[in-house]
Design a protein around this motif. Structure first.
Motif, PDB file in Angstrom:
ATOM      1  N   GLU A  84       0.740  -1.234  -0.033  1.00  9.66           N
ATOM      2  CA  GLU A  84       0.105   0.084   0.073  1.00  9.66           C
ATOM      3  C   GLU A  84       0.938   1.387   0.086  1.00  9.66           C
ATOM      4  O   GLU A  84       0.673   2.387  -0.820  1.00  9.66           O
ATOM      5  CB  GLU A  84      -0.946  -0.021   1.182  1.00  9.66           C
ATOM      6  N   LYS A  85       1.903   1.310   0.704  1.00 10.99           N
ATOM      7  CA  LYS A  85       3.019   2.482   0.772  1.00 10.99           C
ATOM      8  C   LYS A  85       3.331   2.539  -0.529  1.00 10.99           C
ATOM      9  O   LYS A  85       3.722   3.864  -0.988  1.00 10.99           O
ATOM     10  CB  LYS A  85       3.823   2.054   2.058  1.00 10.99           C
TER      11      LYS A  85
ATOM     12  N   ARG B 209       1.186   4.327  -3.107  1.00 12.86           N
ATOM     13  CA  ARG B 209       0.926   5.562  -2.691  1.00 12.86           C
ATOM     14  C   ARG B 209       2.038   6.338  -3.215  1.00 12.86           C
ATOM     15  O   ARG B 209       1.932   7.598  -3.755  1.00 12.86           O
ATOM     16  CB  ARG B 209       0.637   5.799  -1.286  1.00 12.86           C
ATOM     17  N   TRP B 210       3.235   6.054  -2.880  1.00 11.90           N
ATOM     18  CA  TRP B 210       4.675   6.289  -3.561  1.00 11.90           C
ATOM     19  C   TRP B 210       4.686   6.791  -5.110  1.00 11.90           C
ATOM     20  O   TRP B 210       5.017   7.801  -5.564  1.00 11.90           O
ATOM     21  CB  TRP B 210       5.838   5.708  -3.077  1.00 11.90           C
TER      22      TRP B 210
ATOM     23  N   PRO C 298       7.372   8.077   4.123  1.00 12.46           N
ATOM     24  CA  PRO C 298       6.690   8.693   5.387  1.00 12.46           C
ATOM     25  C   PRO C 298       6.235   7.757   6.238  1.00 12.46           C
ATOM     26  O   PRO C 298       5.594   6.658   5.710  1.00 12.46           O
ATOM     27  CB  PRO C 298       5.861   9.942   4.885  1.00 12.46           C
ATOM     28  N   SER C 299       6.123   7.916   7.378  1.00 14.88           N
ATOM     29  CA  SER C 299       5.514   6.934   8.422  1.00 14.88           C
ATOM     30  C   SER C 299       3.959   7.331   8.913  1.00 14.88           C
ATOM     31  O   SER C 299       3.315   6.787   9.624  1.00 14.88           O
ATOM     32  CB  SER C 299       6.425   6.433   9.686  1.00 14.88           C
ATOM     33  N   ASP C 300       3.954   8.770   8.647  1.00 15.44           N
ATOM     34  CA  ASP C 300       2.641   9.342   9.166  1.00 15.44           C
ATOM     35  C   ASP C 300       2.019  10.276   8.022  1.00 15.44           C
ATOM     36  O   ASP C 300       2.602  10.700   6.929  1.00 15.44           O
ATOM     37  CB  ASP C 300       2.671  10.020  10.360  1.00 15.44           C
ATOM     38  N   GLU C 301       0.748  10.688   8.154  1.00 14.26           N
ATOM     39  CA  GLU C 301      -0.073  11.607   7.405  1.00 14.26           C
ATOM     40  C   GLU C 301       0.801  13.081   7.164  1.00 14.26           C
ATOM     41  O   GLU C 301       0.874  13.362   6.050  1.00 14.26           O
ATOM     42  CB  GLU C 301      -1.293  11.855   7.703  1.00 14.26           C
ATOM     43  N   LEU C 302       1.334  13.396   8.202  1.00 12.35           N
ATOM     44  CA  LEU C 302       2.043  14.813   7.950  1.00 12.35           C
ATOM     45  C   LEU C 302       3.230  14.546   6.992  1.00 12.35           C
ATOM     46  O   LEU C 302       3.801  15.410   6.124  1.00 12.35           O
ATOM     47  CB  LEU C 302       2.518  15.255   9.392  1.00 12.35           C
TER      48      LEU C 302
ATOM     49  N   TRP D 213       3.334  12.343   4.641  1.00 10.59           N
ATOM     50  CA  TRP D 213       3.023  12.031   3.280  1.00 10.59           C
ATOM     51  C   TRP D 213       2.668  13.721   2.637  1.00 10.59           C
ATOM     52  O   TRP D 213       2.927  13.870   1.543  1.00 10.59           O
ATOM     53  CB  TRP D 213       1.815  11.462   3.276  1.00 10.59           C
ATOM     54  N   LYS D 214       2.027  14.364   3.466  1.00 11.42           N
ATOM     55  CA  LYS D 214       1.650  15.713   3.177  1.00 11.42           C
ATOM     56  C   LYS D 214       3.051  16.481   2.565  1.00 11.42           C
ATOM     57  O   LYS D 214       3.213  17.564   1.724  1.00 11.42           O
ATOM     58  CB  LYS D 214       0.976  16.567   4.062  1.00 11.42           C
TER      59      LYS D 214
END
Length: 138
Positions: free
Chosen positions: A75-76, A79-80, A122-126, A128-129
């Motif tokens: 999944e990661k 998304r990447w 990234p490990s969290d939503e921040l 990814w942003k």
């Protein structure tokens, strides 16, 4: 990179070893030898990264040169690739990865339910942003 961050340096400008006839009929930009390698190890049900995400499977990536292998979070990884707007078909994702041992391109991609052995991105939503902001700025 096997088990690490996919290689972003190859996002554009990859020269095609295929003839113009092959490109005009939609043959992916993969050398003929590598195409045979990919087909030999691909599961027919898993042809795109989207398939890994939908089925919540991880991807085992193997280097054909040194034999090194790692499991990446499907999944990661999906998304990447979506954020970078890279094509996510299995015969093209190897162009954005490198083996962390010998720096060659991986040749084997198989679905697995094993937990990821390598972490990247990234490990969290921040986080990814932050990636989205960096890609928009550059």
């Amino acid at each position: 990179m096997l088990g690490g961050l996919p290689d972003a340096s190859n996002a554009r400008g990859v020269s095609s070893p295929l003839s113009s006839r092959d490109r005009s009929i939609g043959v992916p930009r993969v050398s003929r030898a590598r195409k045979a390698d990919y087909r030999a190890v691909m599961d027919p049900e898993f042809t795109r990264l989207e398939d890994y995400r939908v089925r919540r499977m991880n991807m085992r990536v193997e280097c054909g040169n040194c034999g090194h292998a790692g499991v990446l979070d499907g999944e990661k990884l999906w998304r990447w690739f979506v954020l970078h707007r890279w094509k996510s078909s299995l015969d093209q994702i190897g162009d954005h990865m490198r083996c962390s041992v010998c720096q060659r391109r991986p040749t084997g991609f198989t679905p697995t339910s094993d937990p990821p052995t390598r972490d990247f991105g990234p490990s969290d939503e921040l986080g990814w942003k932050a990636v989205v902001r960096r890609l928009r700025a550059g």
